[in-house]
Design an enzyme around this catalytic site. Sequence first.
Site, PDB file in Angstrom:
ATOM      1  N   HIS A  84      25.672  39.706  35.694  1.00  0.00           N
ATOM      2  CA  HIS A  84      26.442  38.634  35.056  1.00  0.00           C
ATOM      3  C   HIS A  84      26.362  37.328  35.851  1.00  0.00           C
ATOM      4  O   HIS A  84      26.613  36.260  35.307  1.00  0.00           O
ATOM      5  CB  HIS A  84      27.883  39.058  34.753  1.00  0.00           C
ATOM      6  CG  HIS A  84      28.825  39.093  35.920  1.00  0.00           C
ATOM      7  ND1 HIS A  84      29.156  40.251  36.584  1.00  0.00           N
ATOM      8  CD2 HIS A  84      29.540  38.121  36.520  1.00  0.00           C
ATOM      9  CE1 HIS A  84      30.009  39.978  37.533  1.00  0.00           C
ATOM     10  NE2 HIS A  84      30.275  38.693  37.517  1.00  0.00           N
ATOM     11  N   ASP A 220      25.419  46.460  36.722  1.00  0.00           N
ATOM     12  CA  ASP A 220      25.575  45.002  36.789  1.00  0.00           C
ATOM     13  C   ASP A 220      24.837  44.386  37.991  1.00  0.00           C
ATOM     14  O   ASP A 220      25.458  43.912  38.930  1.00  0.00           O
ATOM     15  CB  ASP A 220      27.075  44.680  36.849  1.00  0.00           C
ATOM     16  CG  ASP A 220      27.369  43.234  36.487  1.00  0.00           C
ATOM     17  OD1 ASP A 220      26.438  42.414  36.508  1.00  0.00           O
ATOM     18  OD2 ASP A 220      28.542  42.932  36.204  1.00  0.00           O
ATOM     19  N   SER A 638      31.890  38.479  43.004  1.00  0.00           N
ATOM     20  CA  SER A 638      30.856  39.161  42.236  1.00  0.00           C
ATOM     21  C   SER A 638      29.536  39.072  42.971  1.00  0.00           C
ATOM     22  O   SER A 638      29.139  37.992  43.409  1.00  0.00           O
ATOM     23  CB  SER A 638      30.694  38.524  40.863  1.00  0.00           C
ATOM     24  OG  SER A 638      31.578  39.116  39.992  1.00  0.00           O
TER      25      SER A 638
HETATM   26  N1  ARG Z   1      34.879  40.856  35.011  1.00  0.00           N
HETATM   27  C1  ARG Z   1      33.755  40.541  35.811  1.00  0.00           C
HETATM   28  C2  ARG Z   1      33.962  39.169  36.463  1.00  0.00           C
HETATM   29  O1  ARG Z   1      35.020  38.647  36.432  1.00  0.00           O
HETATM   30  C3  ARG Z   1      32.482  40.613  35.023  1.00  0.00           C
HETATM   31  C4  ARG Z   1      32.300  39.547  34.018  1.00  0.00           C
HETATM   32  C5  ARG Z   1      31.018  39.537  33.251  1.00  0.00           C
HETATM   33  N2  ARG Z   1      30.996  40.463  32.152  1.00  0.00           N
HETATM   34  C6  ARG Z   1      31.478  40.210  30.905  1.00  0.00           C
HETATM   35  N3  ARG Z   1      31.463  41.197  30.061  1.00  0.00           N
HETATM   36  N4  ARG Z   1      31.969  39.089  30.504  1.00  0.00           N
HETATM   37  O2  ARG Z   1      33.153  38.311  36.608  1.00  0.00           O
HETATM   38  N1  GLU Z   2      33.478  39.672  38.113  1.00  0.00           N
HETATM   39  C1  GLU Z   2      34.111  38.835  39.064  1.00  0.00           C
HETATM   40  C2  GLU Z   2      33.240  37.681  39.545  1.00  0.00           C
HETATM   41  O1  GLU Z   2      32.451  37.140  38.843  1.00  0.00           O
HETATM   42  C3  GLU Z   2      34.598  39.674  40.179  1.00  0.00           C
HETATM   43  C4  GLU Z   2      35.750  40.378  39.682  1.00  0.00           C
HETATM   44  C5  GLU Z   2      36.999  39.800  40.234  1.00  0.00           C
HETATM   45  O2  GLU Z   2      37.514  38.804  39.724  1.00  0.00           O
HETATM   46  O3  GLU Z   2      37.425  40.427  41.201  1.00  0.00           O
HETATM   47  O4  GLU Z   2      33.385  37.192  40.640  1.00  0.00           O
END
Ligand code: ARG
Ligand code: GLU
Length: 703
Positions: A84, A220, A638
């Site tokens: 991502h 991911d 991330s």
């Molecule tokens: N939750 C994770 C973060 O905050 C992954 C986000 C990307 N994935 C998505 N399905 N939007 O970045």
């Molecule tokens: N998916 C998140 C990011 O892009 C990390 C998840 C979080 O917020 O801890 O940094």
Amino acid sequence: MKRSFLLVALFLLTVAFSRADEGMWLPSLIKERIPDMQMKGFRLTAEDLYSINQACLKDAIVQFGSGCTGELISDKGLILTNHHCGYSYIQAHSSLEEDYLKDGFWAGNLSEELPNPGLTVKFLVRMDDVTGIINNELSDTMSEAERNAAIAKISHTIASEAVKGTHYSAKVEAMYYGNQFFLFVYEIYKDIRLVGAPPSSIGKFGGDTDNWMWPRHTGDFSIFRIYAGPGNKPAAYSKDNLPYKPKKFFSISVNGVNEGDFTLVYGFPGRTQEYLHSEAIRYVSEVSNPHKINLRGLRLGVQQKEMSNDRTVRIQYSSKNANVANAWKKWQGEAKGIKSLNIVLKRADYEKRFEKWAEEYPQYRGITGKLGELYKQTESCSFANDYYNEAIISNEILKFAEQIKGVLSKKGDFFTKSNSIASMAEKYYKDYYMPIDKQSFILLMKEYLKNVPEKFHPNLPGELSLENSVENIADYLFKNSALADKQKLHNYIHDSLMIVKLNQDPAFLMHEAFFSFHRNNVKPMLDSLNKEITILYRSYMRGQMEFEREKAFYPDANLTLRITYGKVSGYRPLDAVKYKHLSTIEGIMEKDNPEIFDYDIPQRLRDLYSDWNFGRWESNGTIPVCFIATNHTSGGNSGSPVINADGDLVGINFDRVWEGTMSDIAFNPDLCRNISLDIRYVLFIIDKFAGAGHLIDEMEIVK
Ligand code: ARG
Ligand code: GLU
């Protein structure tokens, strides 16, 4: 009596122990945490993590782009980050014919690696506490404005002296609400190429259905390579650049993790507010989040409908959609966590205890009461501000108007301006589908008019007047604005009357009305209240550090490099439910469903599974996929390396669990878990799925 004493002692002990997993520590001060870390299993020293005298693990970590982390895994500049995090770059290289989002991408050799204009990675060269130098320039009699000016001036001097005669860049950052200051010196590389990415059906497996959730089975990750110019130094893209030779890279352990194992996450968390006042937490969880969730939900509905109708639109909106969905879902978890753990009340209770203590310290007396009052006063402006961001500027056509205005307001001749608008337009229209923007506009504007008090409704001329029906406004706007139509804007750009015409464009007029209203009627009030709040927080923060002298404090995340450590651990999300710490490929097969977009895995993965073709990445008869631990992470972490007690890479951080997303405001050791990709799944996908064994050969694998 004795038993209950024991129980209490035991309780206190576990609290003290688990509390300690909270914290995003500054690398240069990590020495203070080492005894605790070693007690929990860590086998390295502070110098191994951060040193200015020798190569150390910090030299193998980069900030990837502006909001992610990445780590070096070979002596040829190979870096790992999340899928991502690489997503928008993978998308930019994709078209209907060559859809790398859908099919994945694997460079067979260096010459096939794809450059990504605009993408940079940033190494931390060193950091220094400069609080003393800055405080020397400050005095108690200064006004806030004088103080800020003095800080800006001396910070500038410190930063420019630090990088004099080098190609580095530097910045001074405030910590603890301006009670401490640190200098950060960075080295920024600018030629970063895409090396490999699995198809989204692996890299985004589970999509937004599984996002922020455990159990998780998302692969991911994506792979990039840093290129350097002469002397291994940063250079703009050139085909003559060579793979960067790192000072340090991670060796990879395929031994995996067990429940209770020590883990450490080293990366660039973006923003936390762990010392927030109860009244602000109430606003976030009861007002702001619910409204923002609703607005984003409406946009998502429109996007999903149009994306499922048309493959081109799906590619165009994939990255935007993921961004909208990500915060939408996080805010839900956060609001829920704050509510179910009673965080507002608990924080208010803490404030009471603080005030009781402060009775004897006049400099701190009454601060929390004043903060509460100020937050109540900001509520209506904060609310209007939230709607400005989530319901007005979130309309693509209005955002684009803002960007064009930005270009027009800069110095420069007509040709420079029209050229830069032309190149902005090219990028913009590549991913623009007007029907999505128009339908969203109608839904968002209706919510704005319904929920935001009338005193925050700007006046608009003629057909755009907010007195008209929203459908009519939208018809007029999207029919008549040149921004809604690539060809029309193109004609404007080459017209000597461009600026005059643009200034009469309906999208410009609408943007101007909301923007100037916001600038004149919302922002000044918000800014002046926030200024008072900031001043109070500075004392409140200092007061808290005196109030709880035995506690180890850490500064809120601010995109600077941090270390967080904890242990691999399952958790109990609900009554009668216990989650394990590890997920496996069995779970992918359980979820696999060709009928559901988010769960439709590639046939090749099915075949590898049914042939039991796991190669040397197999463990206990399966392939581990993800694991969870108590590391205190946030957005920006991330892609961060997850390392074991010996400093070997065992995973890539990519998410947190839904029940624990309130950790940006309040960390709870029972519920807060970071989610990491098990490195063995990464290696399995690279090796067996993609057949890119040449990349594995570059790595250092330890057993
Ligand atoms: N939750 C994770 C973060 O905050 C992954 C986000 C990307 N994935 C998505 N399905 N939007 O970045
Ligand atoms: N998916 C998140 C990011 O892009 C990390 C998840 C979080 O917020 O801890 O940094």
